[in-house]
Write a protein that holds these residues in place. Structure first.
Motif, PDB file in Angstrom:
ATOM      1  N   LEU A   1       0.842  -1.200   0.000  1.00  0.00           N
ATOM      2  CA  LEU A   1       0.000   0.000   0.000  1.00  0.00           C
ATOM      3  C   LEU A   1       0.874   1.245   0.000  1.00  0.00           C
ATOM      4  O   LEU A   1       0.552   2.247  -0.643  1.00  0.00           O
ATOM      5  CB  LEU A   1      -0.933   0.000   1.210  1.00  0.00           C
TER       6      LEU A   1
ATOM      7  N   ILE B   1      -1.124   4.741  -1.195  1.00  0.00           N
ATOM      8  CA  ILE B   1      -2.438   4.890  -0.568  1.00  0.00           C
ATOM      9  C   ILE B   1      -2.295   5.816   0.642  1.00  0.00           C
ATOM     10  O   ILE B   1      -1.299   5.726   1.358  1.00  0.00           O
ATOM     11  CB  ILE B   1      -2.961   3.506  -0.109  1.00  0.00           C
ATOM     12  N   PRO B   2      -3.246   6.727   0.847  1.00  0.00           N
ATOM     13  CA  PRO B   2      -3.141   7.651   1.978  1.00  0.00           C
ATOM     14  C   PRO B   2      -2.906   6.941   3.307  1.00  0.00           C
ATOM     15  O   PRO B   2      -3.300   5.790   3.476  1.00  0.00           O
ATOM     16  CB  PRO B   2      -4.497   8.348   1.987  1.00  0.00           C
ATOM     17  N   LEU B   3      -2.282   7.676   4.223  1.00  0.00           N
ATOM     18  CA  LEU B   3      -1.870   7.210   5.542  1.00  0.00           C
ATOM     19  C   LEU B   3      -0.628   6.326   5.468  1.00  0.00           C
ATOM     20  O   LEU B   3      -0.238   5.723   6.449  1.00  0.00           O
ATOM     21  CB  LEU B   3      -2.998   6.488   6.294  1.00  0.00           C
TER      22      LEU B   3
ATOM     23  N   PHE C   1       2.200   7.885  -0.025  1.00  0.00           N
ATOM     24  CA  PHE C   1       1.228   8.892  -0.450  1.00  0.00           C
ATOM     25  C   PHE C   1       1.783  10.298  -0.278  1.00  0.00           C
ATOM     26  O   PHE C   1       1.690  11.133  -1.183  1.00  0.00           O
ATOM     27  CB  PHE C   1      -0.074   8.738   0.335  1.00  0.00           C
ATOM     28  N   ILE C   2       2.377  10.542   0.884  1.00  0.00           N
ATOM     29  CA  ILE C   2       2.923  11.881   1.121  1.00  0.00           C
ATOM     30  C   ILE C   2       4.034  12.164   0.104  1.00  0.00           C
ATOM     31  O   ILE C   2       4.175  13.278  -0.404  1.00  0.00           O
ATOM     32  CB  ILE C   2       3.456  12.006   2.554  1.00  0.00           C
TER      33      ILE C   2
ATOM     34  N   PHE D   1       2.379  12.916  -3.139  1.00  0.00           N
ATOM     35  CA  PHE D   1       1.715  14.207  -2.982  1.00  0.00           C
ATOM     36  C   PHE D   1       2.739  15.348  -3.083  1.00  0.00           C
ATOM     37  O   PHE D   1       2.514  16.322  -3.809  1.00  0.00           O
ATOM     38  CB  PHE D   1       1.020  14.217  -1.627  1.00  0.00           C
TER      39      PHE D   1
ATOM     40  N   SER E   1      -0.039   5.865 -11.572  1.00  0.00           N
ATOM     41  CA  SER E   1      -0.242   5.416 -10.191  1.00  0.00           C
ATOM     42  C   SER E   1      -1.352   4.387 -10.127  1.00  0.00           C
ATOM     43  O   SER E   1      -1.285   3.421  -9.365  1.00  0.00           O
ATOM     44  CB  SER E   1      -0.656   6.571  -9.282  1.00  0.00           C
ATOM     45  N   LEU E   2      -2.383   4.616 -10.925  1.00  0.00           N
ATOM     46  CA  LEU E   2      -3.508   3.677 -10.907  1.00  0.00           C
ATOM     47  C   LEU E   2      -3.069   2.317 -11.437  1.00  0.00           C
ATOM     48  O   LEU E   2      -3.380   1.280 -10.855  1.00  0.00           O
ATOM     49  CB  LEU E   2      -4.659   4.233 -11.741  1.00  0.00           C
TER      50      LEU E   2
ATOM     51  N   ALA F   1      -0.989   0.741  -8.871  1.00  0.00           N
ATOM     52  CA  ALA F   1      -1.802   0.242  -7.752  1.00  0.00           C
ATOM     53  C   ALA F   1      -2.339  -1.139  -8.065  1.00  0.00           C
ATOM     54  O   ALA F   1      -2.439  -1.993  -7.187  1.00  0.00           O
ATOM     55  CB  ALA F   1      -2.942   1.203  -7.464  1.00  0.00           C
TER      56      ALA F   1
ATOM     57  N   VAL G   1      -7.838  12.025   2.425  1.00  0.00           N
ATOM     58  CA  VAL G   1      -7.137  10.901   3.043  1.00  0.00           C
ATOM     59  C   VAL G   1      -8.132   9.853   3.520  1.00  0.00           C
ATOM     60  O   VAL G   1      -7.972   8.657   3.260  1.00  0.00           O
ATOM     61  CB  VAL G   1      -6.258  11.407   4.207  1.00  0.00           C
TER      62      VAL G   1
ATOM     63  N   MET H   1     -10.216  -0.597  -7.802  1.00  0.00           N
ATOM     64  CA  MET H   1      -9.603   0.095  -8.937  1.00  0.00           C
ATOM     65  C   MET H   1     -10.474   1.255  -9.402  1.00  0.00           C
ATOM     66  O   MET H   1      -9.984   2.344  -9.703  1.00  0.00           O
ATOM     67  CB  MET H   1      -9.342  -0.871 -10.091  1.00  0.00           C
TER      68      MET H   1
ATOM     69  N   LEU I   1     -10.147   3.985  -6.843  1.00  0.00           N
ATOM     70  CA  LEU I   1      -8.835   4.635  -6.908  1.00  0.00           C
ATOM     71  C   LEU I   1      -8.739   5.543  -8.119  1.00  0.00           C
ATOM     72  O   LEU I   1      -8.152   6.623  -8.063  1.00  0.00           O
ATOM     73  CB  LEU I   1      -7.724   3.585  -6.975  1.00  0.00           C
TER      74      LEU I   1
ATOM     75  N   LEU J   1      -7.764   9.267  -7.641  1.00  0.00           N
ATOM     76  CA  LEU J   1      -6.516   9.849  -8.129  1.00  0.00           C
ATOM     77  C   LEU J   1      -6.781  11.109  -8.956  1.00  0.00           C
ATOM     78  O   LEU J   1      -6.012  12.066  -8.899  1.00  0.00           O
ATOM     79  CB  LEU J   1      -5.736   8.811  -8.929  1.00  0.00           C
TER      80      LEU J   1
ATOM     81  N   ILE K   1      -4.621  18.947  -5.770  1.00  0.00           N
ATOM     82  CA  ILE K   1      -3.311  19.592  -5.827  1.00  0.00           C
ATOM     83  C   ILE K   1      -3.413  20.879  -6.639  1.00  0.00           C
ATOM     84  O   ILE K   1      -2.863  21.912  -6.264  1.00  0.00           O
ATOM     85  CB  ILE K   1      -2.276  18.615  -6.417  1.00  0.00           C
TER      86      ILE K   1
END
Lengths: 520, 511
Positions: A417, A422-424, A428-429, A432, A454-455, A458, B142, B172, B175, B179, B186
């Motif tokens: 992950l 994935i966030p957390l 992710f950071i 970002f 990214s997708l 993932a 988040v 998927m 996500l 995304l 952003i």
């Protein structure tokens, strides 16, 4: 006029001014490397391991501790050849911490029933009678440690080299031991040697590109020092074709090391063939070292040619992200999959590099640190998943692993992950930060491509989780060995950092943004 | 001041960790503990809701804000308006119901550990509360993404035969939307940095941000895309039937009843106030998608032989109504959408849970053709099923009628033809719901069902709260409307929309 006449014999020879305080971390490592060689040569085999581990960890910790005492130092020393600045110190510290984790993995001896993960005698031909004998006698070697120390020294020098020639030296000091380390797996010797040979041949090839590029740039600027090149570029803005070709060749050499497409061909074979501990160490630290050098060259020497290298890196970044992610989907070997994943990740980091702003630099640094810890943790888990033939790296043997060992499965899922962003999680950071920097620099479309990549990425990270948790364990499912304290520490550190940098990233974000820019 | 929302979110989180650490050999203890935690959360929610001041002029109440990642202007900020409060209450109500109803859903041979399922439910509750309470866009994002992980495991580990495929498809798709929202988020951050000099994710600072119209439209699309997948709106709905039919009934309730509401919640909380001009620009497209969804969902539901898929398509049709209500920009329609969200949560819960009870009695089959004459063998079950069906088709007197009626009324105020067309959707809804009831509950008893037991006390206990809430709020919707209306008024003011003046003058003489 003779050549001698050009040399002014009246000028007395002056010693170069070296700030030993600023380069002490490097000197500690090099010194330890030399002692380590002597230990290997002079001491009886039985007592070597303890002493070697003492030297390695002592040197890494001492070097790291020294860096903490010189955090405020911003200096160009050794006649302009070495620059110790904020980013260099951050990267050196990150390399050292990750090297400690890598050393912990390499020091593991309780997982493989035949001793450790390294060849009983690396020089013996695979499958030969010699090799069988050495292995049967249960020989355990400690020759990896001097190699390891020199590789780390090379990396630490690489990120602070301010002169293209010294950078080349650092590149070789870093790479040569790694070529050897890749070939020293105890099991699957042929695969390991093939990896080493491939890595060496392609690496030598890329080094040749690099040094040729240096020669051309020298022809243009009459200097190999990065700031000098920058000032010549400002002075002669119109006649840059030689510099352009030289820069392109240097970039080939550096992009090879970061595993960017189309210079990535070595990555899957080397990641798969090298001993897993070495793969983990290499994946985490070489990435940092190579990106450090890449950014220093681009920003310090060729900042004035930004409009020439940005389009080039755009294409490379897009290719790297997409090719890495797409090919990773079809991999059935977990180490190869992580190799393509590391290629894709290099593409995401390039997005931050392309931003060419303080935020981009900070984002790339954060990404590198986050990626390093997650990767080393992931390879630590891989080194523990075994069946009777050794490490079980085929994904089919991971079916239902998460149900058999929920803790290890959960930790590996966390790493996946994290790599997926994935966030957390720290990943992710990292994503970002580099995306924010790129959008702020106007590279919005690059970020949109990155988002699509990214997708795709993932998908294959999640597939591992599917295999581990959503499939029934079968008879072919591997089991997870219980490691000694060495691997446990590395694993725990990787998992903790992945999670903590995902939830409370502020201290590290501050660290990388306070590091400031490369000194010019 | 009590940090209500943080406590509310942390209680299930701590509960989830404790449940996960309980010994695996004592599944009943894990269930009892989960139920206790979810009831405590519900009690806390009620206590908090009682202190909510409907007349307050503050945009958010129970506000807390702590610096989280100052490097990017990110803070841990929570607070609720009426809309957030109602949705948190919906989540807190449905979780204990799902726990009671799902008491026997998971056992040792259903793939994963029992305590794992219940720990995931509690973890999901935490994330749902934070998602609805977040007033920082980054924090919302988040938790919007983090929510996927427990649901992914709930479907993938504990679902039906197609679970792995459905779980990955769900993940998927979500996500993908997430995304694009990330990219937009952003972009919004960078715009806020350019406009104000200091980038921020604070919701109230982002509302009313001046931006270039083209940029605004692109950013809107990123957000809307994520929410349209989540809700889901036609044509981004294809993950839902697979996920719903593979999931356990309890998972499906939380997924469709609460989680999908994050999509419509996001539209009214984020899309409209932050991008008012773009929302207006794209409103005709969204209304078109909503209308197609209403009819397409209903039409497919009409031809479904699988109950869970039928409910999924029916939900898609209902989400069409909700999105329609949001994007016609009238106060009454938007309030109606909010009521409809609650009503749909309740009716979905009733439908999925009764269907789940029914399926357990038929070896897990969810095919309508396997059933028949249930009202003879299990009249109580059939009765609850009838109630759930009527609630789904919005019978007057039930809360779903209030929502649907207000949405249509508000639509008529602005677009006569759209309102007229949407009304026709109700007819098809009635058709498929009644066909479902007729085929499965009436007629001769299906041979396989002979001797099937009626609902047990536990099962009735799970369904009763839904029935009571549906009836009470249907007859007396004021408690919800009182908290929702000020929030909706604020949205309308923020986006600068005004209700169309009635075309019939007050003395009734016409124009």
């Amino acid at each position: 006029m003779s050549i001698l006449a050009a040399v002014n014999v009246d000028v007395p020879f002056t010693l170069p001014i070296v700030d030993y305080n600023a380069i002490a971390p490097l000197l500690i490592l090099l010194g330890a490397g030399v002692i380590s060689v002597l230990v290997e040569a002079l001491l009886p085999r039985g007592s070597r391991r303890f002493i070697q581990l003492f030297i390695v960890f002592g040197a890494l910790v001492a070097s790291l501790a020294w860096i903490f005492t010189i955090t405020g130092v911003r200096v160009v020393t050794a006649e302009g050849a070495i620059a110790i600045d904020g980013p260099a110190l951050v990267m050196q510290a990150a390399i050292l911490v990750l090297a400690i984790l890598g050393a912990l993995l390499m020091a593991e001896r309780s997982v493989d029933p035949s001793g450790d993960a390294f060849a009983a005698r690396a020089s013996a031909l695979p499958g030969s009678e010699d090799e069988k004998q050495f292995t049967a006698r249960g020989y355990l070697q400690t020759e990896v440690w001097p190699l390891f120390l020199f590789a780390v020294s090379g990396m630490v020098l690489f990120v602070s080299a301010n002169d293209l020639l010294l950078m080349f030296v650092a590149l070789e000091v870093m790479s040569l031991p790694l070529y050897l380390l890749a070939g020293m797996a105890r099991r699957r010797r042929l695969l390991s040697q093939e990896a080493a040979l491939k890595y060496f041949l392609l690496g030598a090839f890329s080094s040749a590109f690099f040094i040729y590029g240096v020669a051309l740039v020298y022809g243009y600027a009459a200097s190999t020092k990065l700031p000098a090149i920058a000032s010549v570029l400002t002075a002669k803005p119109g006649q840059t074709s030689l510099a352009l070709i030289g820069m392109a060749l240097i970039l080939v050499g550096l992009l090879f090391k970061v595993a960017a497409v189309p210079f990535h061909q070595w990555t899957p074979d080397v990641y798969q063939g090298a001993p897993t501990a070495v793969t983990g160490f290499m994946a985490a630290t070489v990435k940092i070292a190579a990106f450090g050098a890449l950014m220093r060259v681009l920003y310090v020497a060729f900042g004035g040619m930004r409009w020439d290298w940005v389009p080039m890196l755009w294409i490379i970044a897009i290719l790297t992200m997409l090719v890495g992610s797409v090919i990773a989907i079809s991999q059935s070997d977990i180490k190869r999959m992580l190799a393509y994943s590391s290629i894709a990740q290099a593409g995401f980091i390039l997005v931050g590099v392309i931003a060419a702003s303080p935020a981009g630099l900070a984002g790339a640094l954060f990404y590198l640190i986050a990626y390093g810890f997650t990767t080393i943790g992931a390879f630590a888990v891989i080194s523990l998943v075994r069946d009777e033939s050794g490490e079980a790296t085929n994904l089919s043997k991971w079916a239902g692993l998460g149900r058999k060992s929920p803790l290890m499965g959960g930790v590996f899922a966390l790493f996946m992950l994290g790599l997926a962003g994935i966030p957390l999680t720290s990943g992710f950071i990292g994503k970002f930060s580099v995306f924010v920097a790129a959008v702020a620099s106007g590279d919005t479309w690059l970020v949109i491509v990155a988002v699509v990549a990214s997708l795709i990425a993932a998908f294959f990270y999640v597939r591992v989780i599917v295999v581990m948790f959503l499939t029934e364990p079968g008879p072919q499912t591997a089991s997870v060995e219980v490691p000694s304290v060495f691997t446990t520490i590395a694993l725990a550190a990787g998992a903790t950092v992945t999670l903590v940098l995902g939830i409370l990233p502020q201290p590290v974000l501050e660290l990388v943004s306070n590091a400031g820019l490369f000194i010019k | 001041m009590t940090p209500w929302l943080t406590i509310l979110a942390l209680v299930p989180l701590v509960g989830s960790v404790i449940v996960a650490l309980l010994p695996g050999s004592r599944p009943t203890l894990a269930k009892q503990f989960t139920l206790a935690v979810s009831l405590i959360t519900l009690a806390l929610t009620i206590l908090m809701a009682l202190q909510f001041n409907g007349a307050s002029t503050e945009p958010f109440q129970f506000v807390e804000s702590y610096s989280w990642i100052p490097a990017f202007g990110i803070s841990y900020s929570v607070g609720v308006d009426g809309i957030g409060l109602v949705l948190i209450a919906l989540a807190a109500t449905l979780v204990p119901i799902v726990v009671i109803a799902g008491w026997r859903d998971v056992d040792a041979n259903s793939g994963g550990s029992v305590k794992g399922y219940f720990a995931l439910i509690l973890a999901l509750e935490t994330l749902m509360i934070w998602v609805f309470a977040a007033t920082d866009l980054f924090m919302f994002y988040v938790f919007f993404e983090a929510m996927l992980i427990p649901v992914y495991f709930m479907i993938g580990r504990y679902g039906g035969p197609q679970r792995s495929y459905a779980a990955v498809k769900f993940l998927m798709y979500s996500l993908l939307g997430g995304l694009f929202m990330l990219a937009s988020m952003i972009g919004l951050y960078v715009v806020s940095a350019q406009v104000t000099g200091q980038g921020t994710f604070d919701y109230l600072s982002l509302v009313g941000l001046e931006m270039d119209p083209t940029a605004e439209r692109l950013l809107f699309l990123g957000f809307f895309f994520a929410f349209a997948i989540k809700a889901p709106l036609w044509p981004f709905h294809t993950w839902l039937p697979d996920a719903a039919s593979a999931a356990k009934p309890g998972t499906a309730v939380l997924l469709i009843g609460v989680l999908d509401k994050v999509g419509t919640f996001g539209m009214i909380r984020y899309c409209l106030p932050i991008f008012p001009a773009a929302s207006e620009f794209y409103a005709p497209v969204v209304i078109g998608m909503a209308l197609v969804g209403i009819f397409y969902g209903a039409y497919v539901a009409l031809n479904q032989n699988d109950m869970k898929r039928l409910f999924a398509y029916s939900s898609m049709s209902h989400f069409g109504f909700i999105a329609l209500g949001i994007f016609v920009f009238t106060t009454i329609a938007q309030s109606g959408s909010m009521v409809y969200m609650v009503a749909h949560g309740l009716s979905t819960a009733a439908l999925f849970l009764t269907a789940g009870f029914l399926m357990q009695r038929a070896n897990g089959s969810s095919l309508i053709s396997d059933f028949g004459g249930v009202n003879k063998a299990a009249p109580v079950l059939a009765g609850f099923f009838m109630f759930a069906a009527l609630s789904s088709l919005a019978l007057p007197g039930l809360v779903s009628f209030v929502g649907e009626f207000m949405v249509l009324l508000g639509t008529f105020q602005r677009y006569l033809i759209v309102g007229g067309v949407a009304t026709l959707g109700i007819v098809i809804t009635a058709a498929y719901v009644l066909r479902l009831y007729q085929k499965s509950m009436t007629g001769p008893l299906a041979p396989k069902l002979v001797g099937m037991p009626d609902l047990s006390g536990r099962e009735i206990l799970a369904l009763m709260p839904i029935v009571v809430l549906t009836l009470v709020l249907g007859l007396f919707p004021a408690p919800i409307l009182n908290v929702i209306n000020p929030a909706v008024d604020r949205v309308m003011t923020t986006i600068g929309a005004t209700d169309p003046t009635p075309t019939v003058s007050s003395d009734g003489s016409g124009q």
